[in-house]
Motif scaffolding. Structure first.
Motif, short mmCIF file in Angstrom:
data_model
loop_
_atom_site.label_atom_id
_atom_site.label_comp_id
_atom_site.label_asym_id
_atom_site.label_seq_id
_atom_site.Cartn_x
_atom_site.Cartn_y
_atom_site.Cartn_z
N TYR A 175 0.80 -1.21 0.00
CA TYR A 175 0.00 0.00 0.00
C TYR A 175 0.85 1.27 0.00
O TYR A 175 1.94 1.32 0.56
CB TYR A 175 -0.88 0.06 1.26
CG TYR A 175 -1.97 -0.97 1.33
CD1 TYR A 175 -2.98 -1.03 0.37
CD2 TYR A 175 -2.00 -1.89 2.37
CE1 TYR A 175 -3.99 -1.96 0.46
CE2 TYR A 175 -3.01 -2.83 2.47
CZ TYR A 175 -4.01 -2.87 1.51
OH TYR A 175 -5.02 -3.79 1.60
N CYS A 192 -6.82 6.38 3.20
CA CYS A 192 -7.06 6.22 1.76
C CYS A 192 -5.92 5.38 1.22
O CYS A 192 -4.75 5.73 1.38
CB CYS A 192 -7.10 7.59 1.08
SG CYS A 192 -7.77 7.56 -0.59
N GLY A 194 -3.76 3.45 -1.67
CA GLY A 194 -3.33 3.26 -3.06
C GLY A 194 -2.37 2.09 -3.12
O GLY A 194 -1.71 1.76 -2.13
N THR A 217 -8.62 13.22 -0.94
CA THR A 217 -8.59 12.44 -2.16
C THR A 217 -7.15 12.12 -2.52
O THR A 217 -6.28 12.98 -2.41
CB THR A 217 -9.24 13.22 -3.32
OG1 THR A 217 -10.58 13.56 -2.97
CG2 THR A 217 -9.26 12.40 -4.60
N SER A 219 -4.65 10.43 -5.59
CA SER A 219 -4.48 9.94 -6.96
C SER A 219 -3.01 9.62 -7.18
O SER A 219 -2.13 10.37 -6.74
CB SER A 219 -4.95 10.96 -7.99
OG SER A 219 -4.69 10.49 -9.31
N LYS A 226 -9.18 8.36 -5.39
CA LYS A 226 -9.90 7.67 -4.33
C LYS A 226 -10.22 8.70 -3.25
O LYS A 226 -9.33 9.41 -2.80
CB LYS A 226 -9.06 6.54 -3.76
CG LYS A 226 -8.77 5.44 -4.77
CD LYS A 226 -7.99 4.30 -4.14
CE LYS A 226 -7.76 3.17 -5.14
NZ LYS A 226 -7.03 2.04 -4.52
N ARG A 227 -11.46 8.74 -2.84
CA ARG A 227 -11.94 9.75 -1.90
C ARG A 227 -12.40 9.08 -0.61
O ARG A 227 -13.08 8.05 -0.65
CB ARG A 227 -13.10 10.53 -2.52
CG ARG A 227 -13.82 11.49 -1.59
CD ARG A 227 -13.11 12.80 -1.46
NE ARG A 227 -13.86 13.75 -0.63
CZ ARG A 227 -13.39 14.95 -0.30
NH1 ARG A 227 -12.21 15.34 -0.74
NH2 ARG A 227 -14.10 15.75 0.46
N VAL A 228 -12.03 9.65 0.53
CA VAL A 228 -12.56 9.21 1.82
C VAL A 228 -13.15 10.42 2.53
O VAL A 228 -12.63 11.53 2.44
CB VAL A 228 -11.48 8.54 2.70
CG1 VAL A 228 -11.00 7.25 2.07
CG2 VAL A 228 -10.32 9.47 2.96
#
Length: 271
Positions: A175, A192, A194, A217, A219, A226-228
């Motif tokens: 991650y 979040c 990735g 967010t 990216s 990806k948004r939390v």
């Protein structure tokens, strides 16, 4: 080595292609494209440690690492330097982040911050390249690399880190994590996630994070963001009150002897 302006154009093209190829809807167009185009165009406007007048009001902090750990722009003050190793980066020089032997020990560089980035909506971006990451197929677990650690009130913190571990063999989870930890009344940490699967030593990756009072967010490499959402809105008067010093750290963790290259770190005053 490409110039900052060339990087801006190339990343803009990749971003537009990505959204079009995925038939992205209004969310991608409304949230993602303006953010990333603005950020990368901003990097294209940074030349030899100076920022074009049109960008000065938007850039809060800028660290190019071309000539050292001192900031090129902003009121950051170098607090402590445990390592000052540089190597050619994405543009000019980049900063080599040591893997570290313990998460609570500085192995990189720390700064004193008074103008807290999370006090208003904003964004940050940087280029990241593994230098000597362990092969995930050869180890059961990778240590944590705290690329950025930003102190908040009452011991809370914003962390951008790399972690890797094996869950159920041979399943693997690697991650890149952006998380808020320890804020009062936030409940569980807000994270979040990735992925870093397939990342190879020497390959650069663009990381972009933006936030407002309700969430943030992430990216990576121009992919869909990806948004939390936060369980409660950020409250600057409570979570990062003005009039006090905070610490921004680059480089903590327990991933020695792995190293990582960080370059073109920019904090913005707008998302």
């Amino acid at each position: 080595r490409p110039s900052r302006a060339q990087l801006a154009c190339r990343t803009h093209e990749v971003t537009v292609t990505t959204c079009k190829s995925k038939n992205a809807g209004s969310t991608c167009k409304a949230l993602f494209l303006p953010l990333l185009i603005f950020l990368i165009t901003g990097m294209g406007g940074v030349q030899a440690g100076s920022i074009l007048p049109s960008l000065k009001d938007s850039v809060r902090y800028y660290l190019s690492f071309d000539t050292g750990v001192e900031p090129d722009t902003g009121s950051l003050a170098v607090r402590e330097v445990a390592s000052a190793q540089f190597t050619p980066g994405k543009v000019g020089n980049g900063y080599v982040v040591p893997g570290g032997t313990a998460p609570n020990v500085l192995n990189g560089v720390s700064y004193t911050v008074r103008d807290h980035p999370l006090s208003t909506p904003g964004a940050l971006s940087f280029w990241l390249a593994p230098v000597s990451w362990s092969d995930p197929e050869e180890v059961d677990g990778r240590g944590s690399i705290y690329l950025l650690r930003l102190e908040m009130a009452d011991g809370a913190k914003l962390l951008i880190q790399r972690q890797g571990f094996r869950t159920t063999p041979p399943e693997r989870k690697d991650y890149l994590i952006v998380g808020l930890y320890g804020l009062r009344d936030f409940g569980a940490p807000v994270q979040c996630l990735g992925g870093t699967k397939g990342w190879k030593d020497g390959d650069y990756h663009l990381v972009v994070v933006n936030w407002n009072s309700s969430g943030f967010t992430l990216s990576v490499d121009g992919n869909a963001p990806k948004r939390v959402e936060f369980q409660r809105p950020l409250d600057p008067a409570r979570d990062c009150p003005p009039g006090r010093d905070y610490t921004l750290t680059i480089g903590r963790g327990d991933a020695d002897p792995e190293t990582t290259l960080l370059d073109e770190l920019i904090f913005y005053r707008r998302p």
